[in-house]
Design a protein around this motif. Structure first.
Motif, PDB file in Angstrom:
ATOM      1  N   LYS A 195       0.826  -1.203   0.000  1.00  0.00           N
ATOM      2  CA  LYS A 195       0.000   0.000   0.000  1.00  0.00           C
ATOM      3  C   LYS A 195       0.863   1.257   0.000  1.00  0.00           C
ATOM      4  CE  LYS A 195      -3.710   0.692   2.207  1.00  0.00           C
ATOM      5  NZ  LYS A 195      -4.749   0.865   3.245  1.00  0.00           N
ATOM      6  N   PRO A 202      -4.240   4.880  -6.437  1.00  0.00           N
ATOM      7  CA  PRO A 202      -5.180   5.134  -5.334  1.00  0.00           C
ATOM      8  C   PRO A 202      -5.204   3.978  -4.330  1.00  0.00           C
ATOM      9  CG  PRO A 202      -6.212   5.544  -7.473  1.00  0.00           C
ATOM     10  CD  PRO A 202      -4.906   4.873  -7.744  1.00  0.00           C
ATOM     11  N   VAL A 203      -5.130   4.301  -3.031  1.00  0.00           N
ATOM     12  CA  VAL A 203      -5.196   3.296  -1.974  1.00  0.00           C
ATOM     13  C   VAL A 203      -6.253   3.699  -0.955  1.00  0.00           C
ATOM     14  CG1 VAL A 203      -2.780   2.628  -2.247  1.00  0.00           C
ATOM     15  CG2 VAL A 203      -3.387   4.405  -0.594  1.00  0.00           C
ATOM     16  N   VAL A 204      -6.766   2.697  -0.244  1.00  0.00           N
ATOM     17  CA  VAL A 204      -7.786   2.946   0.768  1.00  0.00           C
ATOM     18  C   VAL A 204      -7.126   3.555   2.005  1.00  0.00           C
ATOM     19  CG1 VAL A 204      -9.547   1.880   2.214  1.00  0.00           C
ATOM     20  CG2 VAL A 204      -9.121   0.989  -0.080  1.00  0.00           C
ATOM     21  N   GLU A 227      -7.700  -0.669   7.583  1.00  0.00           N
ATOM     22  CA  GLU A 227      -8.115   0.233   6.526  1.00  0.00           C
ATOM     23  C   GLU A 227      -9.616   0.443   6.573  1.00  0.00           C
ATOM     24  OE1 GLU A 227      -6.603  -1.752   3.081  1.00  0.00           O
ATOM     25  OE2 GLU A 227      -8.492  -2.798   2.679  1.00  0.00           O
ATOM     26  N   PHE A 285      -8.055  -4.685  -7.230  1.00  0.00           N
ATOM     27  CA  PHE A 285      -8.660  -3.406  -6.875  1.00  0.00           C
ATOM     28  C   PHE A 285     -10.040  -3.648  -6.264  1.00  0.00           C
ATOM     29  CE2 PHE A 285      -6.075  -2.548 -10.691  1.00  0.00           C
ATOM     30  CZ  PHE A 285      -5.281  -1.495 -10.269  1.00  0.00           C
ATOM     31  N   ASP A 292     -15.150   5.041  -7.956  1.00  0.00           N
ATOM     32  CA  ASP A 292     -13.733   5.190  -7.655  1.00  0.00           C
ATOM     33  C   ASP A 292     -13.121   3.828  -7.348  1.00  0.00           C
ATOM     34  OD1 ASP A 292     -13.833   7.912  -7.978  1.00  0.00           O
ATOM     35  OD2 ASP A 292     -14.137   8.334  -5.849  1.00  0.00           O
ATOM     36  N   TYR A 338      -9.667   1.503  -5.839  1.00  0.00           N
ATOM     37  CA  TYR A 338      -8.538   1.570  -4.919  1.00  0.00           C
ATOM     38  C   TYR A 338      -7.714   0.286  -5.039  1.00  0.00           C
ATOM     39  CZ  TYR A 338     -11.585   5.059  -2.720  1.00  0.00           C
ATOM     40  OH  TYR A 338     -12.402   6.129  -2.475  1.00  0.00           O
TER      41      TYR A 338
END
Length: 665
Positions: free
Chosen positions: A120, A129-131, A200, A276, A283, A285
């Motif tokens: 991450k 994009p990451v959570v 997360e 993902f 969106d 992530y």
């Protein structure tokens, strides 16, 4: 290309690799534990070598033993399959130090992705994009609790190392956090040898989309399209398909570019999967990169027409990727389901035992089967209980679903219980048919998909009896044909007796309930009497497993399978299996003391014991935790009462049905 490779795995992936190698003229070396001495991958390989007792830690996870065998047999490369050592950077590095080729990514790439936390952080640094969450190394429970409160609930606790849904928990309130953390860390330690977790934000109603990537040693990396794996139960994938019914062309392009960028960030070589999640707002992530071939890779193979195992071998041998990104083509729609030895009605309890009958549809251009067992083999308690993967291909999603429904209807597993009926109901559920299932749907609405224990209808009983009668008549004719008097009237199985037409008595048992039927007639024309009904069957025939007949003049068709022991009927929506019981079979008494006894549902190892003799317990209270077939099982009190005996301790290995806790009378 290689002359000989060793497959450091078992089951269907080992069989899959061996078959590809055979087609390419590569000799193969298999390894096996005591439990797998007669396994199919052992029988298929050119040679096979023993590596230890059944537990993975004493066999398939013994990297040094596998290397010794590879060097002794002259193997030039090691294919790790998936699971076991496939994502172990230390093993990959040891293979390279030994002068052999590891058929997978480099150890350096694996180390970057071996930790979900590190992955991450790396992706965020490269703009993927990451959570939002916490990925730090400080694992102090108090700090983790503060970080959880900061992130907010609901949140997800994940094992930082490993995958496959192990070591993952959703925490919906602050009061659940401590217990969930303890359980998650314990499961992570047991599955991956490390208890580090990350936290997360839990994305509500997400979709799971993964992209197959491939890199070579010449600096090129591409993706082969996506697979959607949103139909899950407790993070275990149930249905995998390509293309995703969710993605628009624009979103597919953006995610594909992100997947390739993620691979480039770690100089990725060989097969990998970038996973993902997509939120309700569209969106997406980054979740993780699986640095190996995935179980669901056949879905991609069917829509692209490519052999990903062959690509793995060629890339590992130093060849360049055979296609550029703009040369990858996708045709039709593919769907995969996994046939497991498990009991959905008992909380998906994994099963084990001999496969007394394993009937699967014949392979074709539309149907593919990847399996590691055949009829007569045993599903052991030591490994994943998957029996086979069933993969179908159609011109579009609707055609693929129809082919899958027919393929499942033609499948039957006798021995350990299976999830076939569950899958049949699932693929007909509106959220699946309409392509709108999210990863948490089944955990919220599992009751909508579990099979209903409804009694058989008169028509189903009649269809089963007709199939049984036709089977018996055919058996008698076959026996007569082998005798010295094939035209004897005694070879006609019509129940005729001197002075009256005669009837045959059939007893069919469904879910422990006996159904007695009386039949007159023969050769597809019968009069049937049952409990409260009578039906006339005319023109009954079985062709290619399909029974067609007129029931009181109304035509109907059933898929049927009949033998001397059982009869199964399927109307295209529901399957009903009947055991054939002798007309005068005696039903014994049940165990009167069953309510005082908590038994092991299957063989396994006791992890925790939470009660002692003299403790007062409530019905459903957690008494023990055991580990079996890569899962933690919570065993609960069958009723309220006082504990009389505890017959197991933490660390004990127990047999199935062994009494673990006894309650006072």
């Amino acid at each position: 290309m290689f002359d000989k490779i060793l497959i450091a795995n078992r089951g269907e992936i080992a069989c899959r690799v061996i078959r590809t190698c055979r087609r390419l003229g590569i000799r193969t070396v298999a390894v096996f534990s005591d439990a797998d001495a007669d396994a199919q991958h052992v029988r298929l390989a050119d040679e096979a070598h023993h590596i230890g007792p059944p537990p993975p830690g004493e066999s398939y996870l013994r990297g040094e033993r596998i290397l010794d065998i590879a060097k002794k047999t002259g193997a030039q490369a090691i294919h790790p399959g998936y699971g076991f050592l496939s994502e172990n950077a230390d093993f990959a590095e040891a293979v390279e130090r030994a002068g052999l080729v590891f058929i997978g990514p480099k150890a350096a790439s694996m180390r970057k992705m071996g930790s979900k936390a590190g992955a991450k952080e790396l992706m965020a640094a490269h703009g993927v994009p990451v959570v939002p969450g916490y990925t730090g190394e400080d694992q102090d429970p108090a700090l983790l609790r503060r970080e959880a409160d900061r992130i907010g609930y609901p949140l997800m606790i994940k094992a930082a190392h490993g995958g496959g849904g192990k070591g993952m928990r959703i925490v919906r309130t602050a009061g659940e956090f401590a217990a969930a953390l303890e359980s998650c860390q314990r499961e992570a330690t047991g599955a991956f040898g490390r208890d580090r977790v990350l936290l997360e934000r839990y994305i509500q109603q997400p979709r799971h989309i993964e992209f197959q990537i491939f890199g070579d040693g010449h600096g090129r990396i591409i993706h082969l399209g996506e697979r959607e794996c949103s139909a899950q139960r407790r993070y275990q994938k149930i249905i995998e398909e390509s293309p995703s019914p969710l993605l628009t062309p624009a979103l597919r392009a953006r995610m594909g570019e992100a997947a390739v960028a993620a691979g480039r960030a770690i100089d990725y070589v060989n097969a990998g999967t970038v996973e993902f999640i997509v939120g309700a707002d569209g969106d997406f992530y980054f979740m993780e990169i699986n640095t190996r071939l995935q179980v669901e890779h056949p879905v991609t193979e069917l829509v692209t027409g490519l052999d990903l195992v062959e690509w793995q071998l060629r890339v590992a041998a130093g060849e360049a990727l055979p296609l550029a990104q703009d040369q990858v083509r996708h045709t039709g729609h593919a769907i995969e389901v996994r046939l497991y030895a498990e009991d959905p009605e008992a909380g998906f309890l994994p099963g084990s035992g001999r496969l007394e009958k394993l009937v699967l549809p014949p392979p074709s251009a539309q149907v593919r089967l990847d399996g590691g067992v055949v009829e007569g083999d045993t599903v052991t308690i030591f490994y994943d209980p998957m029996i086979a993967k069933l993969i179908v291909h159609g011109a579009d999603r609707r055609a693929a679903l129809a082919t899958l429904a027919d393929a499942l209807a033609r499948s039957e597993i006798v021995g350990p219980k299976s999830n076939i009926e569950f899958l049949e109901r699932l693929i007909r559920h509106p959220v699946v048919v309409e392509g709108r299932i999210d990863t948490g749907y089944l955990d919220r609405h599992l009751d909508e998909v579990l099979s209903e224990p409804a009694p058989p209808t008169p028509r189903e009983l009649a269809a089963a009896a007709t199939a049984a009668l036709l089977h018996d008549e055919a058996a008698v004719r076959e026996q007569a044909a082998r005798s010295g008097d094939p035209t004897s009237p005694w070879a006609i199985a019509d129940g005729w007796r001197l002075g009256h037409a005669g009837e045959r008595r059939l007893v069919l048992q469904h879910r422990g309930v006996r159904h007695e039927l009386h039949a007159a007639g023969s050769a597809g024309d019968y009069r049937l009497r049952g409990d409260g009904f009578a039906l006339t069957i005319t023109g009954a025939r079985i062709v290619d497993g399909m029974l067609s007949a007129r029931f009181d003049g109304e035509s109907a068709r059933y898929l049927v399978r009949a033998d001397a022991d059982a009869t199964t009927v399927h109307d295209g929506h529901r399957r009903v299996r009947f055991e054939r019981v002798g007309a005068f079979h005696f039903e014994g008494e049940t165990d009167a003391g069953a309510g005082n006894r908590l038994a092991a549902p299957m063989p396994g190892r006791i992890v925790l014991v939470k009660v002692a003799p003299g403790d007062r317990v409530d019905e459903g209270q957690e008494l023990l935790v055991m580990e079996a077939m890569k899962m933690e099982l919570t065993l609960r009190a069958p009723r309220a009462g006082t504990v009389a005996e505890v017959r197991a301790a933490a660390g004990d290995f127990v047999e199935g049905d062994a009494a673990l806790v006894m309650l006072e009378e």
